[in-house]
Design a protein around this motif. Structure first.
Motif, PDB file in Angstrom:
ATOM      1  N   SER A  22      78.902  42.769  59.635  1.00 57.28           N
ATOM      2  CA  SER A  22      77.876  41.989  58.942  1.00 57.28           C
ATOM      3  C   SER A  22      76.928  41.414  59.986  1.00 57.28           C
ATOM      4  CB  SER A  22      78.499  40.839  58.156  1.00 57.28           C
ATOM      5  OG  SER A  22      79.412  41.315  57.197  1.00 57.28           O
ATOM      6  N   VAL A  23      75.658  41.757  59.886  1.00 56.43           N
ATOM      7  CA  VAL A  23      74.663  41.187  60.791  1.00 56.43           C
ATOM      8  C   VAL A  23      74.305  39.810  60.250  1.00 56.43           C
ATOM      9  CG1 VAL A  23      72.368  41.450  61.788  1.00 56.43           C
ATOM     10  CG2 VAL A  23      73.817  43.465  61.449  1.00 56.43           C
ATOM     11  N   LEU A  24      74.540  38.779  61.061  1.00 59.08           N
ATOM     12  CA  LEU A  24      74.317  37.400  60.641  1.00 59.08           C
ATOM     13  C   LEU A  24      72.946  36.878  61.048  1.00 59.08           C
ATOM     14  CD1 LEU A  24      77.811  36.016  61.685  1.00 59.08           C
ATOM     15  CD2 LEU A  24      77.112  36.905  59.448  1.00 59.08           C
ATOM     16  N   LEU A  25      72.442  37.371  62.176  1.00 56.87           N
ATOM     17  CA  LEU A  25      71.170  36.886  62.703  1.00 56.87           C
ATOM     18  C   LEU A  25      70.568  37.961  63.588  1.00 56.87           C
ATOM     19  CD1 LEU A  25      69.172  34.473  63.288  1.00 56.87           C
ATOM     20  CD2 LEU A  25      70.618  34.000  65.283  1.00 56.87           C
ATOM     21  N   THR A  26      69.282  38.185  63.409  1.00 57.70           N
ATOM     22  CA  THR A  26      68.556  39.122  64.260  1.00 57.70           C
ATOM     23  C   THR A  26      67.201  38.513  64.581  1.00 57.70           C
ATOM     24  OG1 THR A  26      69.609  41.010  63.195  1.00 57.70           O
ATOM     25  CG2 THR A  26      67.640  41.456  64.462  1.00 57.70           C
ATOM     26  N   VAL A  27      66.924  38.386  65.854  1.00 56.44           N
ATOM     27  CA  VAL A  27      65.617  37.971  66.355  1.00 56.44           C
ATOM     28  C   VAL A  27      65.358  38.823  67.594  1.00 56.44           C
ATOM     29  CG1 VAL A  27      65.766  35.607  65.435  1.00 56.44           C
ATOM     30  CG2 VAL A  27      66.560  36.080  67.753  1.00 56.44           C
ATOM     31  N   PRO A  28      64.130  38.908  68.061  1.00 52.43           N
ATOM     32  CA  PRO A  28      63.879  39.732  69.238  1.00 52.43           C
ATOM     33  C   PRO A  28      64.816  39.367  70.403  1.00 52.43           C
ATOM     34  CG  PRO A  28      61.807  39.092  68.246  1.00 52.43           C
ATOM     35  CD  PRO A  28      62.891  38.322  67.521  1.00 52.43           C
ATOM     36  N   GLY A  29      65.515  40.374  70.898  1.00 58.95           N
ATOM     37  CA  GLY A  29      66.413  40.187  72.028  1.00 58.95           C
ATOM     38  C   GLY A  29      67.783  39.633  71.701  1.00 58.95           C
ATOM     39  N   LEU A  30      68.101  39.445  70.384  1.00 58.52           N
ATOM     40  CA  LEU A  30      69.381  38.846  70.006  1.00 58.52           C
ATOM     41  C   LEU A  30      69.836  39.363  68.644  1.00 58.52           C
ATOM     42  CD1 LEU A  30      71.540  36.536  70.587  1.00 58.52           C
ATOM     43  CD2 LEU A  30      70.120  35.126  69.091  1.00 58.52           C
ATOM     44  N   ARG A  31      71.120  39.785  68.574  1.00 59.53           N
ATOM     45  CA  ARG A  31      71.728  40.146  67.287  1.00 59.53           C
ATOM     46  C   ARG A  31      73.129  39.546  67.262  1.00 59.53           C
ATOM     47  NH1 ARG A  31      71.659  45.441  67.508  1.00 59.53           N
ATOM     48  NH2 ARG A  31      73.849  45.727  68.061  1.00 59.53           N
ATOM     49  N   VAL A  32      73.470  38.843  66.195  1.00 61.10           N
ATOM     50  CA  VAL A  32      74.783  38.231  66.015  1.00 61.10           C
ATOM     51  C   VAL A  32      75.466  38.927  64.851  1.00 61.10           C
ATOM     52  CG1 VAL A  32      76.052  36.098  65.560  1.00 61.10           C
ATOM     53  CG2 VAL A  32      73.924  36.023  66.896  1.00 61.10           C
ATOM     54  N   GLU A  33      76.707  39.364  65.086  1.00 64.75           N
ATOM     55  CA  GLU A  33      77.454  40.095  64.063  1.00 64.75           C
ATOM     56  C   GLU A  33      78.832  39.480  63.862  1.00 64.75           C
ATOM     57  OE1 GLU A  33      75.897  44.585  65.205  1.00 64.75           O
ATOM     58  OE2 GLU A  33      77.790  43.871  66.034  1.00 64.75           O
ATOM     59  N   ARG A  34      79.320  39.575  62.632  1.00 63.00           N
ATOM     60  CA  ARG A  34      80.737  39.342  62.363  1.00 63.00           C
ATOM     61  C   ARG A  34      81.333  40.718  62.118  1.00 63.00           C
ATOM     62  NH1 ARG A  34      83.736  37.123  56.990  1.00 63.00           N
ATOM     63  NH2 ARG A  34      83.132  39.200  56.322  1.00 63.00           N
ATOM     64  N   ILE A  35      82.370  41.034  62.868  1.00 59.10           N
ATOM     65  CA  ILE A  35      83.052  42.317  62.720  1.00 59.10           C
ATOM     66  C   ILE A  35      84.476  42.035  62.282  1.00 59.10           C
ATOM     67  CG2 ILE A  35      83.771  44.442  63.873  1.00 59.10           C
ATOM     68  CD1 ILE A  35      81.516  43.797  65.972  1.00 59.10           C
ATOM     69  N   VAL A  36      84.902  42.703  61.212  1.00 65.80           N
ATOM     70  CA  VAL A  36      86.277  42.570  60.745  1.00 65.80           C
ATOM     71  C   VAL A  36      86.956  43.923  60.926  1.00 65.80           C
ATOM     72  CG1 VAL A  36      87.805  42.001  58.831  1.00 65.80           C
ATOM     73  CG2 VAL A  36      85.609  40.809  59.061  1.00 65.80           C
ATOM     74  N   SER A  37      87.981  43.918  61.766  1.00 68.84           N
ATOM     75  CA  SER A  37      88.784  45.114  62.008  1.00 68.84           C
ATOM     76  C   SER A  37      90.085  44.982  61.230  1.00 68.84           C
ATOM     77  CB  SER A  37      89.110  45.252  63.494  1.00 68.84           C
ATOM     78  OG  SER A  37      87.948  45.264  64.285  1.00 68.84           O
ATOM     79  N   THR A  38      90.506  46.073  60.627  1.00 69.34           N
ATOM     80  CA  THR A  38      91.768  46.076  59.886  1.00 69.34           C
ATOM     81  C   THR A  38      92.638  47.219  60.405  1.00 69.34           C
ATOM     82  OG1 THR A  38      90.666  47.325  58.120  1.00 69.34           O
ATOM     83  CG2 THR A  38      90.866  44.948  57.818  1.00 69.34           C
ATOM     84  N   VAL A 100      89.048  39.277  63.344  1.00 73.37           N
ATOM     85  CA  VAL A 100      87.665  38.876  63.103  1.00 73.37           C
ATOM     86  C   VAL A 100      87.018  38.586  64.450  1.00 73.37           C
ATOM     87  CG1 VAL A 100      86.136  37.256  61.925  1.00 73.37           C
ATOM     88  CG2 VAL A 100      88.329  37.882  60.876  1.00 73.37           C
ATOM     89  N   TRP A 101      85.933  39.296  64.720  1.00 74.07           N
ATOM     90  CA  TRP A 101      85.175  39.153  65.960  1.00 74.07           C
ATOM     91  C   TRP A 101      83.833  38.510  65.659  1.00 74.07           C
ATOM     92  CZ3 TRP A 101      87.027  42.206  70.269  1.00 74.07           C
ATOM     93  CH2 TRP A 101      87.939  43.226  69.965  1.00 74.07           C
ATOM     94  N   LEU A 102      83.329  37.741  66.592  1.00 73.83           N
ATOM     95  CA  LEU A 102      81.930  37.329  66.591  1.00 73.83           C
ATOM     96  C   LEU A 102      81.317  38.020  67.800  1.00 73.83           C
ATOM     97  CD1 LEU A 102      79.746  35.545  65.263  1.00 73.83           C
ATOM     98  CD2 LEU A 102      80.292  33.820  66.989  1.00 73.83           C
ATOM     99  N   ALA A 103      80.331  38.874  67.561  1.00 72.28           N
ATOM    100  CA  ALA A 103      79.700  39.644  68.637  1.00 72.28           C
ATOM    101  C   ALA A 103      78.247  39.212  68.765  1.00 72.28           C
ATOM    102  CB  ALA A 103      79.778  41.138  68.334  1.00 72.28           C
ATOM    103  N   ILE A 104      77.881  38.843  69.978  1.00 65.94           N
ATOM    104  CA  ILE A 104      76.504  38.444  70.257  1.00 65.94           C
ATOM    105  C   ILE A 104      75.924  39.443  71.246  1.00 65.94           C
ATOM    106  CG2 ILE A 104      75.002  36.630  71.155  1.00 65.94           C
ATOM    107  CD1 ILE A 104      77.167  34.615  70.222  1.00 65.94           C
TER     108      ILE A 104
END
Length: 112
Positions: A22-38, A100-104
């Motif tokens: 799930s992409v939570l935030l996108t701005v130039p030069g930055l993307r924040v994602e929540r990744i759920v691995s099962t 659950v990962w938070l990827a920046i």
């Protein structure tokens, strides 16, 4: 809960064949994602090789992250974080279900 508040550990998907990104935030030069691995892992022989930096933190669960230039995987548990430099080849060898990962992702090389 107000619409502008995101609870990163809520509404986790059930087991599936692919990770849930799930992409939570996108701005130039930055993307924040929540990744759920099962239970997913990188395919045999595959390594991520990204032109930008990535900082990841495990919020829940655990995973084995392996860098191509290291002999052993690193076990990451809830609360552990690691900075992945641009072009540092890496892979996920194992994940708990759920993890659950938070990827920046960041840097001038990032295309959003």
């Amino acid at each position: 809960m107000p619409a502008d508040i995101i609870h990163l550990l809520a509404d986790l998907p059930s087991c599936g064949t692919d990770e849930d990104v799930s992409v939570l935030l996108t701005v130039p030069g930055l993307r924040v994602e929540r990744i759920v691995s099962t239970g997913q892992a990188s395919p045999p022989g595959f390594h991520y090789d990204q032109p930008h930096a990535e900082w990841v933190v495990v919020l829940a669960g655990s995973a084995d992250l392996r860098f191509a230039d290291e002999a052993e995987s690193r076990r990451l548990a809830a609360g552990d974080a690691v900075l992945i430099a641009p072009h540092r080849r890496h892979r996920v060898d194992w994940t708990d279900s759920p993890t659950v990962w938070l990827a920046i992702h960041f840097g001038p090389e990032l295309r959003v």
